[in-house]
Design a protein around this motif. Structure first.
Motif, PDB file in Angstrom:
ATOM      1  N   GLY A  12       0.818  -1.205   0.000  1.00  0.00           N
ATOM      2  CA  GLY A  12       0.000   0.000   0.000  1.00  0.00           C
ATOM      3  C   GLY A  12       0.849   1.251   0.000  1.00  0.00           C
ATOM      4  N   THR A  13       0.197   2.391  -0.059  1.00  0.00           N
ATOM      5  CA  THR A  13       0.897   3.667  -0.011  1.00  0.00           C
ATOM      6  C   THR A  13       0.235   4.571   1.028  1.00  0.00           C
ATOM      7  N   MET A  14       1.057   5.369   1.697  1.00  0.00           N
ATOM      8  CA  MET A  14       0.527   6.371   2.609  1.00  0.00           C
ATOM      9  C   MET A  14       0.018   7.556   1.795  1.00  0.00           C
ATOM     10  N   THR A  15      -1.106   8.131   2.207  1.00  0.00           N
ATOM     11  CA  THR A  15      -1.669   9.257   1.456  1.00  0.00           C
ATOM     12  C   THR A  15      -0.973  10.567   1.789  1.00  0.00           C
ATOM     13  N   ALA A  16      -0.360  10.651   2.963  1.00  0.00           N
ATOM     14  CA  ALA A  16       0.471  11.810   3.290  1.00  0.00           C
ATOM     15  C   ALA A  16       1.872  11.554   2.741  1.00  0.00           C
ATOM     16  N   ARG A  17       2.423  12.548   2.043  1.00  0.00           N
ATOM     17  CA  ARG A  17       3.790  12.413   1.522  1.00  0.00           C
ATOM     18  C   ARG A  17       4.789  12.923   2.554  1.00  0.00           C
ATOM     19  N   GLN A  18       6.029  12.468   2.441  1.00  0.00           N
ATOM     20  CA  GLN A  18       6.974  12.673   3.541  1.00  0.00           C
ATOM     21  C   GLN A  18       8.378  13.015   3.049  1.00  0.00           C
ATOM     22  N   VAL A  19       9.087  13.820   3.846  1.00  0.00           N
ATOM     23  CA  VAL A  19      10.520  14.049   3.692  1.00  0.00           C
ATOM     24  C   VAL A  19      11.135  13.968   5.083  1.00  0.00           C
ATOM     25  N   CYS A  20      12.362  13.472   5.167  1.00  0.00           N
ATOM     26  CA  CYS A  20      13.014  13.254   6.454  1.00  0.00           C
ATOM     27  C   CYS A  20      14.308  14.065   6.549  1.00  0.00           C
ATOM     28  N   LEU A  21      14.674  14.388   7.776  1.00  0.00           N
ATOM     29  CA  LEU A  21      15.942  15.054   8.072  1.00  0.00           C
ATOM     30  C   LEU A  21      16.676  14.251   9.140  1.00  0.00           C
ATOM     31  N   GLY A  22      17.991  14.190   9.032  1.00  0.00           N
ATOM     32  CA  GLY A  22      18.813  13.529  10.046  1.00  0.00           C
ATOM     33  C   GLY A  22      18.924  12.037   9.845  1.00  0.00           C
ATOM     34  N   TRP A  23      17.826  11.351   9.987  1.00  0.00           N
ATOM     35  CA  TRP A  23      17.699   9.929   9.688  1.00  0.00           C
ATOM     36  C   TRP A  23      16.493   9.748   8.783  1.00  0.00           C
ATOM     37  N   HIS A  24      16.613   8.857   7.821  1.00  0.00           N
ATOM     38  CA  HIS A  24      15.508   8.597   6.897  1.00  0.00           C
ATOM     39  C   HIS A  24      14.669   7.446   7.421  1.00  0.00           C
ATOM     40  N   TYR A  60       9.900  -0.426   8.551  1.00  0.00           N
ATOM     41  CA  TYR A  60       9.781   0.272   9.828  1.00  0.00           C
ATOM     42  C   TYR A  60      11.168   0.350  10.439  1.00  0.00           C
ATOM     43  N   ALA A  61      11.994   1.236   9.881  1.00  0.00           N
ATOM     44  CA  ALA A  61      13.390   1.340  10.287  1.00  0.00           C
ATOM     45  C   ALA A  61      13.928   2.708   9.872  1.00  0.00           C
ATOM     46  N   TYR A  62      15.169   2.967  10.271  1.00  0.00           N
ATOM     47  CA  TYR A  62      15.851   4.207   9.899  1.00  0.00           C
ATOM     48  C   TYR A  62      17.107   3.886   9.100  1.00  0.00           C
ATOM     49  N   ALA A  63      17.462   4.791   8.202  1.00  0.00           N
ATOM     50  CA  ALA A  63      18.663   4.646   7.389  1.00  0.00           C
ATOM     51  C   ALA A  63      19.267   6.032   7.162  1.00  0.00           C
ATOM     52  N   ARG A  64      20.482   6.065   6.662  1.00  0.00           N
ATOM     53  CA  ARG A  64      21.159   7.324   6.373  1.00  0.00           C
ATOM     54  C   ARG A  64      20.940   7.774   4.932  1.00  0.00           C
ATOM     55  N   THR A  65      20.344   6.906   4.130  1.00  0.00           N
ATOM     56  CA  THR A  65      20.034   7.258   2.749  1.00  0.00           C
ATOM     57  C   THR A  65      18.558   6.970   2.483  1.00  0.00           C
ATOM     58  N   VAL A  66      18.033   7.552   1.416  1.00  0.00           N
ATOM     59  CA  VAL A  66      16.627   7.362   1.059  1.00  0.00           C
ATOM     60  C   VAL A  66      16.499   6.017   0.347  1.00  0.00           C
ATOM     61  N   VAL A  67      16.500   4.957   1.149  1.00  0.00           N
ATOM     62  CA  VAL A  67      16.574   3.608   0.595  1.00  0.00           C
ATOM     63  C   VAL A  67      15.327   3.226  -0.190  1.00  0.00           C
ATOM     64  N   ASP A  68      14.208   3.873   0.100  1.00  0.00           N
ATOM     65  CA  ASP A  68      12.975   3.566  -0.632  1.00  0.00           C
ATOM     66  C   ASP A  68      12.606   4.677  -1.607  1.00  0.00           C
ATOM     67  N   GLY A  69      13.605   5.482  -1.967  1.00  0.00           N
ATOM     68  CA  GLY A  69      13.375   6.578  -2.913  1.00  0.00           C
ATOM     69  C   GLY A  69      14.526   6.709  -3.877  1.00  0.00           C
ATOM     70  N   ASP A  70      15.155   7.896  -3.915  1.00  0.00           N
ATOM     71  CA  ASP A  70      16.203   8.125  -4.907  1.00  0.00           C
ATOM     72  C   ASP A  70      17.579   7.655  -4.459  1.00  0.00           C
ATOM     73  N   GLY A  71      17.690   7.097  -3.245  1.00  0.00           N
ATOM     74  CA  GLY A  71      18.944   6.516  -2.785  1.00  0.00           C
ATOM     75  C   GLY A  71      19.991   7.503  -2.326  1.00  0.00           C
ATOM     76  N   THR A  72      19.662   8.789  -2.309  1.00  0.00           N
ATOM     77  CA  THR A  72      20.643   9.802  -1.925  1.00  0.00           C
ATOM     78  C   THR A  72      20.700   9.957  -0.410  1.00  0.00           C
ATOM     79  N   PRO A  73      21.777  10.586   0.116  1.00  0.00           N
ATOM     80  CA  PRO A  73      21.866  10.786   1.568  1.00  0.00           C
ATOM     81  C   PRO A  73      20.735  11.657   2.083  1.00  0.00           C
TER      82      PRO A  73
END
Length: 216
Positions: free
Chosen positions: A55-67, A71-84
């Motif tokens: 599924g997809t969340m209807t609210a869109r999101q951007v993260c700072l510090g940790w992505h 249900y986890a955190y990463a230093r890169t946008v692992v489920d998007g464009d892969g950038t830091p």
């Protein structure tokens, strides 16, 4: 502007959970909105979050510090464009600490620095299901700031997504902090009221800036 017989009062919605109306003044709201617009630009910009079930969340999101990704955190946008992930600014951490001190008292301010921001953008049809902020290793209070359209914020209990819960109307500039016994309470946004943002803000939709301590 609404004419209200009585002003909105600060309220403890549950133990450790406080709603502070109009906590951000107009100038600070404009500054925060301008910052959110910059953070939403690519790379590592605003994205649609996809859940493990497809599924997809209807609210869109951007993260700072940790992505954050379900249900986890990463230093890169692992489920998007892969950038830091974009850095978490020190002034945002200071804002979070001030919010906790003002609502829960200086003793509730965590020793660790705030280092995560999850910024959710809601259009008129967006919702957020009942969930817990449980992917952090810290139990520091969560700080939530609202900009733009009003919404119904449903704050529940720590045991289940169902009742008992309390519905709170959040408006632009409102602060909601939850920690202590309410840190892992279920909460969500069942409804946004389109067209209710202050005209002077220049925002169509709702932004929610959630600040957390990762403990990572």
């Amino acid at each position: 502007m609404d004419a209200e017989l009585f002003g909105r009062e600060r309220a403890e919605v549950a133990p450790g959970a406080v709603h502070a109306p109009d906590w951000l003044g107009a100038d600070r709201q404009r500054e925060l909105l301008a910052a959110c617009r910059e953070w939403a630009r690519p790379p590592a910009g605003l994205r649609t979050v996809r859940t493990p079930g497809g599924g997809t969340m209807t609210a869109r999101q951007v993260c700072l510090g940790w992505h954050w990704h379900p249900y986890a955190y990463a230093r890169t946008v692992v489920d998007g464009d892969g950038t830091p992930v974009k850095p978490f600014p020190a002034w945002l951490g200071a804002l979070a600490r001030g919010a906790v001190a003002d609502t829960l008292g200086p003793a509730a301010v965590p020793a660790e620095p705030y280092d995560i921001a999850l910024i959710n953008f809601y259009d008129g049809d967006a919702r957020m299901g009942m969930h817990r902020d449980g992917d952090e290793r810290s139990d520091a209070p969560v700080v939530s700031l609202s900009l733009g359209d009003r919404c119904v914020f449903r704050f529940g209990n720590t045991d289940a997504r169902t009742r008992p819960y309390t519905d709170v109307e959040l408006r632009s500039g409102d602060l909601f902090v939850f920690g202590g016994p309410s840190r892992l309470a279920y909460h969500g946004v069942p409804r946004v009221h389109p067209g209710t943002a202050p005209p002077w803000l220049g925002l169509t939709g709702r932004l929610n800036i959630t600040l957390r301590v990762s403990g990572l």
